[in-house]
Design a protein around this motif. Sequence first.
Motif, PDB file in Angstrom:
ATOM      1  N   SER A 162       0.863  -1.080  -0.235  1.00 38.58           N
ATOM      2  CA  SER A 162      -0.249  -0.192  -0.049  1.00 38.58           C
ATOM      3  C   SER A 162       0.829   1.243  -0.090  1.00 38.58           C
ATOM      4  CB  SER A 162      -0.875   0.026   1.242  1.00 38.58           C
ATOM      5  OG  SER A 162      -1.371   1.224   1.467  1.00 38.58           O
ATOM      6  N   LEU A 163       0.651   2.266  -0.933  1.00 38.32           N
ATOM      7  CA  LEU A 163       1.661   3.207  -1.220  1.00 38.32           C
ATOM      8  C   LEU A 163       0.612   4.735  -0.860  1.00 38.32           C
ATOM      9  CD1 LEU A 163       3.400   2.108  -4.160  1.00 38.32           C
ATOM     10  CD2 LEU A 163       4.243   1.938  -2.147  1.00 38.32           C
ATOM     11  N   PRO A 164       0.501   5.098   0.159  1.00 42.07           N
ATOM     12  CA  PRO A 164      -0.098   6.450   0.738  1.00 42.07           C
ATOM     13  C   PRO A 164       0.460   7.540   0.196  1.00 42.07           C
ATOM     14  CG  PRO A 164       0.850   5.665   2.783  1.00 42.07           C
ATOM     15  CD  PRO A 164       1.144   4.504   1.636  1.00 42.07           C
ATOM     16  N   HIS A 165      -0.213   8.630  -0.203  1.00 42.59           N
ATOM     17  CA  HIS A 165       0.486   9.823  -0.700  1.00 42.59           C
ATOM     18  C   HIS A 165       1.285   9.599  -1.971  1.00 42.59           C
ATOM     19  CE1 HIS A 165      -1.743  11.974   2.800  1.00 42.59           C
ATOM     20  NE2 HIS A 165      -1.266  11.246   3.228  1.00 42.59           N
ATOM     21  N   VAL A 166       0.958   8.840  -2.761  1.00 45.48           N
ATOM     22  CA  VAL A 166       1.677   8.308  -3.915  1.00 45.48           C
ATOM     23  C   VAL A 166       2.491   9.297  -4.353  1.00 45.48           C
ATOM     24  CG1 VAL A 166       0.074   8.171  -5.631  1.00 45.48           C
ATOM     25  CG2 VAL A 166       1.953   6.550  -5.521  1.00 45.48           C
TER      26      VAL A 166
END
Length: 187
Positions: free
Chosen positions: A138-142
């Motif tokens: 999971s990659l937040p604030h990509v």
Amino acid sequence: MNEMGQLAVIVASVRKDRVGPMVAHWFLSQVQARTGAAVDVIDLADLDLPDDLGGGGDTEVFAKRIDRADAIVVVSPEYNRGYPGALKTAIDSVLPEWRAKPIGFVSYGGISGGLRAVEQLRLVFAELHAVTVQAAVSLPHVWDLFDEDGHLRQPDHPGSAAATLLRQLAWWARALREAKVQRPYDG
Ligand SMILES: Cc1cc2nc3c(=O)[nH]c(=O)nc-3n(C[C@H](O)[C@H](O)[C@H](O)COP(=O)(O)O)c2cc1C
């Protein structure tokens, strides 16, 4: 040894200015570094999958590519707590090809890192008799994570998440491939 066999990586976003291909490119580097899997990248932006789900266009080609895969990874963003409509059309376009296939997720987005989209996808794939693996990337604030060359600024944590995902996926790919040779899945 290539436990995974054939891996299909689906790029689920089709927007003009999408970052999906950059995320997929990073994940493919992880696949290459950590497995001997043969990879088929299925970019939904390149396919014509009719909305009426009546077949035609690239439906048959897409079905064949999913059928050939021993394992599948969906690279998906989150849009309004969901996943892209193009991905739902693709999922619904084929049916038996998903059955008894292991599926992993690489998700990305804003604050959620795409996790809410993935939770919905797990329900959809359960209906199709696919097996979603527990680990996910999971990659937040990509938009903050990658530099201008498309490299992750801090690769350690996503890299170890990718390693876990690929390990689990390879186990399921081999287990299900061998099981299906012994006895076809009959639902
Ligand atoms: C219509 C739209 C809705 C979005 N909704 C969410 C959201 O609910 N949660 C979130 O974390 N990010 C959300 N985002 C941010 C996207 O996940 C992010 O922009 C991502 O880069 C989109 O993937 P793409 O560039 O490959 O299309 C949204 C973006 C768009 C365009």
